[in-house]
Write a protein that holds these residues in place. Structure first.
Motif, mmCIF file in Angstrom:
data_model
loop_
_atom_site.group_PDB
_atom_site.id
_atom_site.type_symbol
_atom_site.label_atom_id
_atom_site.label_comp_id
_atom_site.label_asym_id
_atom_site.label_seq_id
_atom_site.Cartn_x
_atom_site.Cartn_y
_atom_site.Cartn_z
ATOM 1 N N ALA A 171 23.470 8.976 1.425
ATOM 2 C CA ALA A 171 24.422 9.686 2.283
ATOM 3 C C ALA A 171 24.758 8.865 3.525
ATOM 4 N N GLY A 172 23.744 8.221 4.112
ATOM 5 C CA GLY A 172 24.004 7.394 5.290
ATOM 6 C C GLY A 172 24.872 6.192 4.972
ATOM 7 N N CYS A 173 24.639 5.560 3.816
ATOM 8 C CA CYS A 173 25.469 4.417 3.421
ATOM 9 C C CYS A 173 26.908 4.840 3.174
ATOM 10 N N LYS A 174 27.098 6.029 2.614
ATOM 11 C CA LYS A 174 28.457 6.504 2.363
ATOM 12 C C LYS A 174 29.206 6.728 3.670
ATOM 13 N N GLU A 175 28.527 7.279 4.668
ATOM 14 C CA GLU A 175 29.171 7.466 5.966
ATOM 15 C C GLU A 175 29.503 6.128 6.619
ATOM 16 N N GLU A 176 28.593 5.165 6.507
ATOM 17 C CA GLU A 176 28.850 3.851 7.091
ATOM 18 C C GLU A 176 30.029 3.163 6.400
ATOM 19 N N MET A 177 30.111 3.284 5.080
ATOM 20 C CA MET A 177 31.205 2.649 4.353
ATOM 21 C C MET A 177 32.544 3.278 4.714
ATOM 22 N N GLU A 178 32.574 4.595 4.897
ATOM 23 C CA GLU A 178 33.821 5.243 5.309
ATOM 24 C C GLU A 178 34.254 4.766 6.690
ATOM 25 N N ALA A 179 33.288 4.595 7.600
ATOM 26 C CA ALA A 179 33.624 4.102 8.933
ATOM 27 C C ALA A 179 34.115 2.655 8.877
ATOM 28 N N ILE A 180 33.502 1.840 8.015
ATOM 29 C CA ILE A 180 33.933 0.438 7.890
ATOM 30 C C ILE A 180 35.338 0.357 7.299
ATOM 31 N N GLU A 181 35.617 1.181 6.289
ATOM 32 C CA GLU A 181 36.951 1.170 5.692
ATOM 33 C C GLU A 181 38.010 1.614 6.697
ATOM 34 N N GLN A 182 37.700 2.629 7.502
ATOM 35 C CA GLN A 182 38.657 3.081 8.505
ATOM 36 C C GLN A 182 38.864 2.015 9.576
ATOM 37 N N ALA A 183 37.792 1.328 9.970
ATOM 38 C CA ALA A 183 37.930 0.256 10.958
ATOM 39 C C ALA A 183 38.768 -0.894 10.410
ATOM 40 N N ALA A 184 38.620 -1.184 9.120
ATOM 41 C CA ALA A 184 39.426 -2.251 8.518
ATOM 42 C C ALA A 184 40.906 -1.871 8.482
ATOM 43 N N LYS A 185 41.192 -0.588 8.212
ATOM 44 C CA LYS A 185 42.589 -0.148 8.227
ATOM 45 C C LYS A 185 43.176 -0.226 9.635
ATOM 46 N N ASP A 186 42.381 0.162 10.636
ATOM 47 C CA ASP A 186 42.874 0.085 12.014
ATOM 48 C C ASP A 186 43.063 -1.359 12.462
ATOM 49 N N ALA A 187 42.190 -2.254 11.994
ATOM 50 C CA ALA A 187 42.304 -3.656 12.402
ATOM 51 C C ALA A 187 43.542 -4.322 11.828
ATOM 52 N N ALA A 188 44.076 -3.779 10.737
ATOM 53 C CA ALA A 188 45.276 -4.374 10.145
ATOM 54 C C ALA A 188 46.497 -4.202 11.036
ATOM 55 N N HIS A 189 46.454 -3.263 11.985
ATOM 56 C CA HIS A 189 47.583 -3.019 12.881
ATOM 57 C C HIS A 189 47.390 -3.665 14.249
ATOM 58 N N ILE A 190 46.431 -4.549 14.381
ATOM 59 C CA ILE A 190 46.145 -5.197 15.662
ATOM 60 C C ILE A 190 46.512 -6.666 15.570
ATOM 61 N N SER A 191 47.133 -7.179 16.612
ATOM 62 C CA SER A 191 47.517 -8.585 16.635
ATOM 63 C C SER A 191 46.277 -9.444 16.822
ATOM 64 N N PRO A 192 46.052 -10.458 15.985
ATOM 65 C CA PRO A 192 44.860 -11.308 16.160
ATOM 66 C C PRO A 192 44.933 -12.184 17.405
ATOM 67 N N ASP A 193 46.155 -12.495 17.890
ATOM 68 C CA ASP A 193 46.287 -13.335 19.082
ATOM 69 C C ASP A 193 45.904 -12.578 20.345
ATOM 70 N N ASN A 194 46.308 -11.323 20.415
ATOM 71 C CA ASN A 194 45.993 -10.493 21.576
ATOM 72 C C ASN A 194 45.601 -9.113 21.065
#
Length: 228
Positions: A171-194
């Motif tokens: 259960a803990g790993c599933k929660e961590e994976m959901e948080a990692i997937e959401q963070a990866a989706k949010d990072a796709a909308h951020i400029s790597p330069d700034n």
């Protein structure tokens, strides 16, 4: 990927085949471990296979620590973490013998005798397991789920299936994976330069509303600033 089912088979003297199936092959503290076990007679040696008696079936989890695994003479140390034995005592049926065995992955108590949870150190985090699957330069820790069928009139069969042990439960790993997937989706909308700015917007010349996105409108064949 650790949630996919795993299966394996083992034969010793060509009379009986031991097969197992695991619903998943990654476990953590207090996770239930369920094993589907099948003992099948060899159809080519059915007369001899039917004389085999299934005495007992054992299931357990082993921790194998390999020191100097990259050297010439590695040293292995095996610890049995959990074990369960089921007495069968039946002759081998012609259709085979099927059973389900399970156990709970052991967990380490983090509290002391008075129920106080001690403060952990950053260098030595406190986990509910005594160890987990890892590989280093000087040592390597692996875990195996073993199934042993003790037979009469035939050789015993031992099957060791590698598994992955995690410091956190399922259960803990599933929660961590959901948080990692959401963070990866949010990072796709951020400029790597700034990182403080959103990602760059690319407008192609063929876009029908390209000028509008730039704040320009065509009025009478002339480009003028768009005022809304």
């Amino acid at each position: 990927m650790y949630n996919r089912p795993e299966s394996a088979e083992r034969v010793t003297d060509h009379l009986v085949t031991l097969g197992i199936s695991l619903p998943r092959w990654s476990y953590g503290p207090l996770d239930p471990v369920s094993v589907y076990i099948k003992l099948s007679p060899n159809p080519d040696w059915m007369s001899k296979a039917k004389r085999v008696t299934i005495s007992s079936i054992s299931v357990g989890i082993e921790e194998e620590i390999i020191y100097n695994h990259e050297g010439d003479e590695p040293t292995r140390k095996i610890n049995t973490l959990a074990k369960q034995r089921q007495t069968v005592g039946v002759r081998m049926p012609e259709a085979g013998y099927f059973t389900n065995l399970g156990l709970v992955f052991p967990a380490r108590e983090l509290r002391d005798n008075e129920g106080v949870l001690l403060r952990g150190k950053r260098e030595y985090p406190m986990y509910a397991v005594s160890g987990f699957t890892t590989t280093g330069t000087l040592y390597k820790i692996e875990y195996y789920l073993f199934v042993k069928a003790k037979l009469s009139s035939a050789r015993d069969i031992l099957l060791r299936q590698p598994i992955v042990v995690c410091p956190f439960d399922h259960a803990g790993c599933k929660e961590e994976m959901e948080a990692i997937e959401q963070a990866a989706k949010d990072a796709a909308h951020i400029s790597p330069d700034n990182p403080m700015l959103p990602a760059k917007t690319i407008i192609k010349a063929s876009d029908p509303a390209g000028l509008r996105a730039l704040g320009i409108a065509v009025v009478g064949g002339t480009r003028k600033p768009l005022i809304e």
